[in-house]
Every structure is written in structure tokens, then in C-alpha cells.
Write a protein that holds these residues in place. Structure first.
Motif, mmCIF file in Angstrom:
data_model
loop_
_atom_site.group_PDB
_atom_site.id
_atom_site.type_symbol
_atom_site.label_atom_id
_atom_site.label_comp_id
_atom_site.label_asym_id
_atom_site.label_seq_id
_atom_site.Cartn_x
_atom_site.Cartn_y
_atom_site.Cartn_z
ATOM 1 N N SER A 1 12.389 15.534 -6.469
ATOM 2 C CA SER A 1 11.505 15.492 -5.308
ATOM 3 C C SER A 1 10.061 15.276 -5.732
ATOM 4 O O SER A 1 9.622 15.705 -6.800
ATOM 5 N N GLU A 2 9.315 14.616 -4.842
ATOM 6 C CA GLU A 2 7.915 14.304 -5.105
ATOM 7 C C GLU A 2 7.102 15.578 -5.316
ATOM 8 O O GLU A 2 6.244 15.640 -6.203
ATOM 9 N N VAL B 1 9.199 3.537 -0.807
ATOM 10 C CA VAL B 1 8.327 2.808 0.117
ATOM 11 C C VAL B 1 6.949 3.465 0.095
ATOM 12 O O VAL B 1 6.706 4.444 0.789
ATOM 13 N N SER B 2 6.059 2.959 -0.761
ATOM 14 C CA SER B 2 4.736 3.544 -0.989
ATOM 15 C C SER B 2 4.864 5.006 -1.428
ATOM 16 O O SER B 2 3.988 5.823 -1.160
ATOM 17 N N ASP B 3 5.961 5.331 -2.068
ATOM 18 C CA ASP B 3 6.253 6.671 -2.562
ATOM 19 C C ASP B 3 7.033 6.540 -3.867
ATOM 20 O O ASP B 3 7.568 5.462 -4.174
ATOM 21 N N PRO B 4 7.153 7.616 -4.653
ATOM 22 C CA PRO B 4 7.922 7.544 -5.896
ATOM 23 C C PRO B 4 9.380 7.145 -5.661
ATOM 24 O O PRO B 4 9.931 7.338 -4.581
ATOM 25 N N GLY B 5 9.998 6.596 -6.701
ATOM 26 C CA GLY B 5 11.423 6.262 -6.658
ATOM 27 C C GLY B 5 11.771 4.874 -7.127
ATOM 28 O O GLY B 5 12.890 4.636 -7.596
ATOM 29 N N PHE B 6 10.829 3.932 -7.034
ATOM 30 C CA PHE B 6 11.159 2.549 -7.382
ATOM 31 C C PHE B 6 11.558 2.394 -8.849
ATOM 32 O O PHE B 6 12.591 1.768 -9.144
ATOM 33 N N GLU C 1 4.349 10.152 -8.999
ATOM 34 C CA GLU C 1 3.770 8.921 -9.544
ATOM 35 C C GLU C 1 3.324 9.064 -10.989
ATOM 36 O O GLU C 1 3.218 8.066 -11.710
ATOM 37 N N HIS C 2 3.064 10.276 -11.450
ATOM 38 C CA HIS C 2 2.552 10.470 -12.803
ATOM 39 C C HIS C 2 3.652 10.607 -13.857
ATOM 40 O O HIS C 2 3.368 10.507 -15.052
ATOM 41 N N ASN C 3 4.904 10.851 -13.422
ATOM 42 C CA ASN C 3 5.958 11.046 -14.424
ATOM 43 C C ASN C 3 7.216 10.218 -14.167
ATOM 44 O O ASN C 3 8.177 10.301 -14.930
ATOM 45 N N GLU C 4 7.243 9.434 -13.075
ATOM 46 C CA GLU C 4 8.502 8.808 -12.675
ATOM 47 C C GLU C 4 9.030 7.811 -13.700
ATOM 48 O O GLU C 4 10.244 7.679 -13.866
#
Length: 273
Positions: free
Chosen positions: A31-32, A87-92, A57-60
Motif C-alpha cells: 500500500s502507498e 494512475v498517477s499513483d504508485p504501481g506502474f 514513489e520513493h521505493n517502488e
């Protein structure tokens, strides 16, 4: 497999039955913000307490391979603070790594600020593009908007309330103050508001200060009158480079708003001549 779970963007009542089931059964959740996930579990009355792993975003990128390996043995539920992961959030990066490693990825659809704002804006929904957050630096922002100024699709942006007036002013300068737009804030929440009007008017409204989560929706550029002669030349050029004539006519029709059949028949007539 990896399961991307869409979470409520404001109203907990929007949590789907599938998301609730996934939360009740999950052994591991990436989770974010683990604190937000804990509040979601409590708010939905979920008794299950899965292992929570921070993915932001800092560790994904560093965490992606580790999480893919975890997903080989058990389902990994991926959540962001609100809306659909990636979508403009972590996960990609995680999805990319999973695909490369042959690990299945699926999604639990649900709330989306982008689609909700688009639907409420009153602007055309048949063709649209999501542009995320505009650059903070004025030079970069200006260059991005110059690239988008002629785009005929409806455009959706995210923006922080503290930068809303600045971004609207930049949009008005690049697109013109009369371009129709809508500012959607606090979607699905108690103080939801949609303000519609020309960009110039919205700038004046936003300068007084606006709070909450913000989406900006901007109408696409008006179609310019196209010269049929120039359009025919474009069809012929595409065909000469190897594009099928029908495909060339369809492409130029989409670009210019002229009729596909008329362009195709004109090109055929020019060939015969």
C-alpha cells in the motif's frame, strides 16, 4: 497473482463488494501509505489484518522484484491512498516487473477521480486524455501546455489547491481565456463542488482560494477549417509512403474533420487522372 485494487476517492460507501472480499482474504497488501490502509480496514469493518508493505514513489522500483516474487506464492493486493494504482499513483513499475516475470496481474475496478471529473464536467467525453499534474516550474509548464494547445480531446489534470490559480492562469494563457473548463473538487465527499466556465473566469474564482482535492477538466481545441486540397495532398503523401489508401483517408479525416469517403474518392479520382 498481483491484484490492483481501486479504493474510494472520498466516500467509503464506494468500496466495491470485490474490494471488501479481497481485503478480508488478503495475506499481504502493498500500500502507498500503510496508515491509510489501516484506516480503510477499520472504516469498512474488516477484521482481517494482513501483512502491510509500504509501496510508494520513493521505493517502488527497488521493491518491485521482491513483491513480484511474493506474488508467485500468494496473491498480492496492491492499494493506493485513493483510486486505481498506477494512475498517477504508485504501481506502474510493479506491473511492468510482473509482466516481464510472467506473473499474472488483474484489477478490481472502482472509483476514479479522472472519470468522475470527466463525467461531471459537462465537456465532451468521447475523446479525452489524462495529463496528471502539470510541471511546477513555469518554463516546463509552458512548454507542456504549448504542446497541448491544439489537442482536440478533452484534457484532465490533477492539481494541488495551492497551485490551482497559477495553473488555471497558465492554461488560460496557453489555450485562451474563453476555452471551456471545469474545476472539480472534493469528489464524492461532503463538500463536493464542480465549477464550470471559461478558463479566464475560473482563474478569477480560484484566486480567492480553493481547498480540497482538485481535478481540472478542459475542453479540447476547436477544429480548424481544413483546406480540402491540402488534405488530399496529405492523403496522397501517406499513400506514397506505403499506407493503404483507405487507412490514409481515415487518418486525415480524423485529423481534419473532413469526410473519409470524400477524401478516399478524391484520392482515387486523382490516381485515375
Amino acid at each position: 497473482m498481483i491484484i490492483l485494487g481501486a479504493t474510494p476517492i472520498g466516500n467509503l460507501g464506494d468500496a466495491s463488494a470485490r474490494l471488501r472480499e479481497a481485503l478480508e482474504q488478503a495475506r499481504v497488501v502493498a500500500s502507498e501509505d500503510t496508515r491509510v490502509t489501516q484506516r480503510l480496514l477499520a472504516g469498512l469493518g474488516i477484521a482481517n489484518r494482513p501483512r502491510l508493505i509500504a509501496l510508494h514513489e520513493h521505493n517502488e522500483r527497488q521493491k518491485a522484484d521482491e513483491l513480484v516474487e511474493l506474488a508467485r506464492d500468494a496473491d498480492l493486493l496492491v492499494l493506493t491512498d485513493a483510486g486505481m494504482p498506477t494512475v498517477s499513483d504508485p504501481g506502474f513499475p510493479l506491473v511492468q516487473a510482473a509482466i516481464a516475470a510472467g506473473v499474472d496481474v488483474t484489477a478490481i475496478p472502482g472509483p476514479s477521480a479522472v472519470l468522475t471529473a470527466l463525467a461531471l464536467s459537462g465537456l465532451p467525453t468521447d475523446r479525452f486524455a489524462f495529463e496528471g499534474f502539470l510541471p511546477r516550474k513555469s518554463g516546463e509548464r509552458g512548454r507542456r501546455l504549448a504542446e497541448l494547445a491544439g489537442d482536440r480531446r478533452t484534457l484532465v489534470f490533477f492539481e494541488a489547491p495551492t497551485r490551482l490559480a497559477t495553473s488555471l492562469a497558465a492554461l488560460a494563457e496557453a489555450f485562451g481565456p474563453d476555452r471551456p473548463a471545469a474545476v472539480c473538487r472534493e469528489l464524492t465527499k461532503l463538500h463536493e463542488e464542480v465549477r464550470r466556465g471559461p478558463l479566464g473566469e475560473l482563474v478569477a474564482w480560484a484566486e480567492a482560494g480553493v481547498r480540497g482535492e482538485i481535478c481540472i477538466v478542459v475542453g479540447g481545441a476547436a477544429a480548424e477549417a481544413s483546406d480540402p486540397v491540402d488534405a488530399l495532398a496529405r492523403v496522397q503523401s501517406l499513400a506514397a509512403s506505403g499506407t493503404r489508401l483507405k487507412d490514409a483517408a481515415a487518418l486525415v479525416a480524423a485529423e481534419t474533420g473532413l469526410g473519409r469517403r470524400e477524401l478516399y474518392e478524391a484520392a482515387l479520382a486523382a490516381r485515375r487522372a
